[in-house]
Design a protein around this motif. Structure first.
Motif, PDB file in Angstrom:
ATOM      1  N   ASN A   1      -4.732   0.097  -8.447  1.00 53.52           N
ATOM      2  CA  ASN A   1      -4.964   1.534  -8.393  1.00 53.52           C
ATOM      3  C   ASN A   1      -5.754   1.838  -7.122  1.00 53.52           C
ATOM      4  O   ASN A   1      -6.285   0.937  -6.471  1.00 53.52           O
ATOM      5  CB  ASN A   1      -5.648   2.059  -9.665  1.00 53.52           C
ATOM      6  N   GLU A   2      -5.816   3.112  -6.770  1.00 55.92           N
ATOM      7  CA  GLU A   2      -6.388   3.433  -5.456  1.00 55.92           C
ATOM      8  C   GLU A   2      -7.885   3.127  -5.369  1.00 55.92           C
ATOM      9  O   GLU A   2      -8.387   2.802  -4.305  1.00 55.92           O
ATOM     10  CB  GLU A   2      -6.087   4.878  -5.054  1.00 55.92           C
ATOM     11  N   ALA A   3      -8.590   3.206  -6.512  1.00 62.66           N
ATOM     12  CA  ALA A   3     -10.030   2.889  -6.476  1.00 62.66           C
ATOM     13  C   ALA A   3     -10.252   1.414  -6.125  1.00 62.66           C
ATOM     14  O   ALA A   3     -11.163   1.074  -5.366  1.00 62.66           O
ATOM     15  CB  ALA A   3     -10.665   3.207  -7.832  1.00 62.66           C
ATOM     16  N   GLU A   4      -9.405   0.561  -6.672  1.00 64.28           N
ATOM     17  CA  GLU A   4      -9.530  -0.872  -6.368  1.00 64.28           C
ATOM     18  C   GLU A   4      -9.263  -1.134  -4.886  1.00 64.28           C
ATOM     19  O   GLU A   4      -9.924  -1.956  -4.251  1.00 64.28           O
ATOM     20  CB  GLU A   4      -8.517  -1.686  -7.187  1.00 64.28           C
ATOM     21  N   ILE A   5      -8.268  -0.438  -4.351  1.00 66.01           N
ATOM     22  CA  ILE A   5      -7.942  -0.645  -2.929  1.00 66.01           C
ATOM     23  C   ILE A   5      -9.068  -0.102  -2.060  1.00 66.01           C
ATOM     24  O   ILE A   5      -9.492  -0.732  -1.083  1.00 66.01           O
ATOM     25  CB  ILE A   5      -6.603   0.046  -2.580  1.00 66.01           C
ATOM     26  N   ARG A   6      -9.601   1.041  -2.452  1.00 67.60           N
ATOM     27  CA  ARG A   6     -10.651   1.670  -1.644  1.00 67.60           C
ATOM     28  C   ARG A   6     -11.905   0.798  -1.584  1.00 67.60           C
ATOM     29  O   ARG A   6     -12.507   0.625  -0.535  1.00 67.60           O
ATOM     30  CB  ARG A   6     -10.991   3.043  -2.247  1.00 67.60           C
TER      31      ARG A   6
ATOM     32  N   THR B   1       3.569  -1.194  -4.644  1.00 70.03           N
ATOM     33  CA  THR B   1       2.129  -1.439  -4.812  1.00 70.03           C
ATOM     34  C   THR B   1       1.456  -1.513  -3.450  1.00 70.03           C
ATOM     35  O   THR B   1       0.370  -0.976  -3.242  1.00 70.03           O
ATOM     36  CB  THR B   1       1.905  -2.780  -5.552  1.00 70.03           C
ATOM     37  N   THR B   2       2.115  -2.193  -2.517  1.00 68.49           N
ATOM     38  CA  THR B   2       1.479  -2.374  -1.223  1.00 68.49           C
ATOM     39  C   THR B   2       1.745  -1.200  -0.282  1.00 68.49           C
ATOM     40  O   THR B   2       1.060  -1.065   0.726  1.00 68.49           O
ATOM     41  CB  THR B   2       1.860  -3.724  -0.567  1.00 68.49           C
ATOM     42  N   GLN B   3       2.719  -0.347  -0.625  1.00 64.56           N
ATOM     43  CA  GLN B   3       2.823   0.934   0.100  1.00 64.56           C
ATOM     44  C   GLN B   3       1.563   1.757  -0.190  1.00 64.56           C
ATOM     45  O   GLN B   3       0.944   2.332   0.709  1.00 64.56           O
ATOM     46  CB  GLN B   3       4.062   1.713  -0.361  1.00 64.56           C
ATOM     47  N   LEU B   4       1.174   1.769  -1.482  1.00 62.34           N
ATOM     48  CA  LEU B   4      -0.060   2.477  -1.835  1.00 62.34           C
ATOM     49  C   LEU B   4      -1.248   1.835  -1.120  1.00 62.34           C
ATOM     50  O   LEU B   4      -2.134   2.534  -0.612  1.00 62.34           O
ATOM     51  CB  LEU B   4      -0.281   2.439  -3.356  1.00 62.34           C
ATOM     52  N   TRP B   5      -1.260   0.518  -1.085  1.00 63.13           N
ATOM     53  CA  TRP B   5      -2.319  -0.220  -0.367  1.00 63.13           C
ATOM     54  C   TRP B   5      -2.433   0.317   1.047  1.00 63.13           C
ATOM     55  O   TRP B   5      -3.523   0.687   1.506  1.00 63.13           O
ATOM     56  CB  TRP B   5      -1.990  -1.722  -0.360  1.00 63.13           C
ATOM     57  N   ARG B   6      -1.277   0.393   1.749  1.00 63.15           N
ATOM     58  CA  ARG B   6      -1.335   0.825   3.148  1.00 63.15           C
ATOM     59  C   ARG B   6      -1.796   2.291   3.253  1.00 63.15           C
ATOM     60  O   ARG B   6      -2.637   2.627   4.096  1.00 63.15           O
ATOM     61  CB  ARG B   6       0.024   0.661   3.832  1.00 63.15           C
ATOM     62  N   ASP B   7      -1.262   3.145   2.366  1.00 63.08           N
ATOM     63  CA  ASP B   7      -1.639   4.567   2.405  1.00 63.08           C
ATOM     64  C   ASP B   7      -3.159   4.722   2.244  1.00 63.08           C
ATOM     65  O   ASP B   7      -3.800   5.479   2.977  1.00 63.08           O
ATOM     66  CB  ASP B   7      -0.940   5.344   1.278  1.00 63.08           C
TER      67      ASP B   7
ATOM     68  N   LEU C   1      -9.752  -4.551  12.520  1.00 66.22           N
ATOM     69  CA  LEU C   1      -9.353  -4.882  11.152  1.00 66.22           C
ATOM     70  C   LEU C   1      -7.838  -4.870  11.043  1.00 66.22           C
ATOM     71  O   LEU C   1      -7.182  -3.908  11.454  1.00 66.22           O
ATOM     72  CB  LEU C   1      -9.947  -3.854  10.172  1.00 66.22           C
ATOM     73  N   CYS C   2      -7.280  -5.931  10.480  1.00 66.85           N
ATOM     74  CA  CYS C   2      -5.837  -5.983  10.229  1.00 66.85           C
ATOM     75  C   CYS C   2      -5.613  -6.017   8.723  1.00 66.85           C
ATOM     76  O   CYS C   2      -6.107  -6.911   8.031  1.00 66.85           O
ATOM     77  CB  CYS C   2      -5.229  -7.225  10.885  1.00 66.85           C
ATOM     78  N   SER C   3      -4.893  -5.019   8.217  1.00 70.80           N
ATOM     79  CA  SER C   3      -4.587  -4.957   6.796  1.00 70.80           C
ATOM     80  C   SER C   3      -3.187  -5.539   6.581  1.00 70.80           C
ATOM     81  O   SER C   3      -2.242  -5.187   7.276  1.00 70.80           O
ATOM     82  CB  SER C   3      -4.657  -3.502   6.324  1.00 70.80           C
ATOM     83  N   VAL C   4      -3.090  -6.438   5.599  1.00 72.61           N
ATOM     84  CA  VAL C   4      -1.824  -7.157   5.383  1.00 72.61           C
ATOM     85  C   VAL C   4      -1.187  -6.690   4.081  1.00 72.61           C
ATOM     86  O   VAL C   4      -1.841  -6.654   3.036  1.00 72.61           O
ATOM     87  CB  VAL C   4      -2.079  -8.674   5.342  1.00 72.61           C
ATOM     88  N   ASP C   5       0.096  -6.316   4.148  1.00 74.42           N
ATOM     89  CA  ASP C   5       0.808  -5.848   2.959  1.00 74.42           C
ATOM     90  C   ASP C   5       2.275  -6.229   3.028  1.00 74.42           C
ATOM     91  O   ASP C   5       2.680  -6.998   3.912  1.00 74.42           O
ATOM     92  CB  ASP C   5       0.640  -4.319   2.821  1.00 74.42           C
ATOM     93  N   LYS C   6       3.062  -5.714   2.108  1.00 72.61           N
ATOM     94  CA  LYS C   6       4.513  -5.933   2.122  1.00 72.61           C
ATOM     95  C   LYS C   6       5.149  -4.595   1.774  1.00 72.61           C
ATOM     96  O   LYS C   6       5.914  -4.479   0.823  1.00 72.61           O
ATOM     97  CB  LYS C   6       4.873  -7.046   1.123  1.00 72.61           C
ATOM     98  N   MET C   7       4.742  -3.574   2.562  1.00 68.05           N
ATOM     99  CA  MET C   7       5.136  -2.207   2.212  1.00 68.05           C
ATOM    100  C   MET C   7       6.624  -1.940   2.435  1.00 68.05           C
ATOM    101  O   MET C   7       7.156  -0.964   1.919  1.00 68.05           O
ATOM    102  CB  MET C   7       4.280  -1.181   2.953  1.00 68.05           C
ATOM    103  N   ASN C   8       7.315  -2.821   3.156  1.00 66.47           N
ATOM    104  CA  ASN C   8       8.751  -2.613   3.332  1.00 66.47           C
ATOM    105  C   ASN C   8       9.545  -2.909   2.058  1.00 66.47           C
ATOM    106  O   ASN C   8      10.700  -2.534   1.946  1.00 66.47           O
ATOM    107  CB  ASN C   8       9.277  -3.447   4.517  1.00 66.47           C
TER     108      ASN C   8
END
Ligand code: IPM
Ligand code: MG
Length: 353
Positions: free
Chosen positions: A161-166, A194-200, A183-190
């Motif tokens: 959830n967004e609170a956990e990511i924040r 879940t990781t699209q939300l992470w990036r947002d 800072l480099c944030s690593v995700d798999k938004m493609n």
């Protein structure tokens, strides 16, 4: 300072003993350190049937910090999942709300030849991986193996959830502010929502840290870049599973996972400190293990939980001195150096302090 000491299994016992000797140096100089030992992992299963027994929960909750060796071993791999040592480790992380896992990968100049990469690719390497530790597919529900339409189905849930990511994002931005401000944030938004939300969410947070230069990388590319050109990274932030994998990869850039400490922190800097490596059952009890990751974890404990930069620096300085003097445990040994046992490495660090 109230420290819960959990040696755990395998080499955990030997390496923790050396870290405690280092803390004893401070104690003998008047630092108020209280330690209490408790069982976690396979040894706890053997003694009580549970990998994170009630008594350990009490001691860990009451302490300001937890110093952990390692858990697990083939002996317990046959047990049902809830009784496996790894469950004890995940249990204590969740119970103490240790959501922020800091895993530095630092290459000591003296060990440049121990890396499997060319020395010029890794010389001076200093990366901090910030891994979220209490969410993601590790804890997501539903989970399990069931039978559906006559066949077995395995299921885990990747969820944030967004609170956990924040909250993990804030830890990472702040870590970047104290370092090179990258800072480099690593995700798999493609592929993964879940990781699209992470990036947002990470992008939204960036507005609060205008001095930090934020970049994003897909996890497969990050895995490749870590071996192609690791020095492009300073602080990396990612979820629980990607962080698990990338931190093992990053550790090997430094030559030995036996050198790398870690801190797992809650929102108030209470922390659990442990080496990144496992319990190494193959060399357990032989006085061969490298205690430096655990000794350096004790340094992180002094820095992050007890705010004692000077004491932390003193341990780290002693470790550098010992390496510079040519002492090596088997995992980092090279020709021309002096091979020492686990306890001898402890002797050397204590002497250097
Ligand atoms: C780690 C370990 C653990 C994890 C295991 C032992 C449960 O690999 O601390 O990286 O996956 O988090
Ligand atoms: Mg791991």
């Amino acid at each position: 300072m109230k420290i819960a000491v959990l040696p755990g299994d395998g080499i955990g016992v030997e390496i923790i003993a050396q870290a405690l000797r280092v803390l004893d140096v401070f104690k003998s100089e008047g630092m108020k350190i209280e330690t209490e030992e408790a069982l976690l992992g396979g040894c706890a299963v053997d003694a009580t049937g549970s990998p994170y027994p009630e008594a350990t929960q009490q001691i860990a909750r009451d302490a300001d910090a937890v110093l952990l060796g390692a858990v697990g071993g083939p002996k317990w791999d046959v047990l049902p999942r809830p009784q496996r040592p790894e469950r004890g480790l995940l249990g204590i992380r969740k119970d103490l709300n240790l959501f922020a896992n800091l895993r530095p990968a630092i290459l000591y100049a003296e060990l440049a030849n121990a890396s499997s990469l060319k020395p010029e690719v890794v010389a001076g390497l200093d990366i901090m991986i910030v891994r979220e530790l209490t969410g993601d597919i590790y804890f997501g529900e539903p989970r399990g193996i069931s039978v559906e339409d006559g066949q077995r189905v395995g299921r885990n849930t990747m969820i944030y959830n967004e609170a956990e990511i924040r909250r993990i994002g804030r830890v990472a931005f702040k870590a970047a502010q104290k370092r090179s401000k990258k800072l480099c944030s690593v995700d798999k938004m493609n592929v993964l929502e879940t990781t699209q939300l992470w990036r947002d969410v990470i992008i939204e947070l960036a507005a609060e840290y205008p001095d930090v230069e934020l970049s994003h990388m897909l996890v497969d590319n990050a895995a490749m870049q870590l071996v192609r050109n690791p020095k492009q990274f300073d602080v990396m932030v990612t979820g629980n599973m990607f962080g698990d994998i990338l931190s093992d990869e990053a550790s090997m850039l430094t030559g030995s996972i036996g050198m790398l400490p870690s801190a797992s922190l809650d929102a108030n800097n209470k922390g659990m400190y442990e080496p990144c490596h496992g319990s190494a059952p193959d060399i357990a009890g032989k006085n061969l293990a490298n205690p430096l990751a655990t000794i350096l974890s004790a340094a992180m404990m002094l820095r992050y939980t007890f705010n004692n930069e000077q004491a932390a620096g003193r341990i780290e300085g002693a470790v550098k001195k010992v390496l510079a003097a040519g002492y090596r445990t088997a995992d980092i040994f090279e020709a021309g150096k002096q091979k020492v046992s686990c306890s001898e490495m402890g002797d050397r660090v204590v002497a250097a302090m």
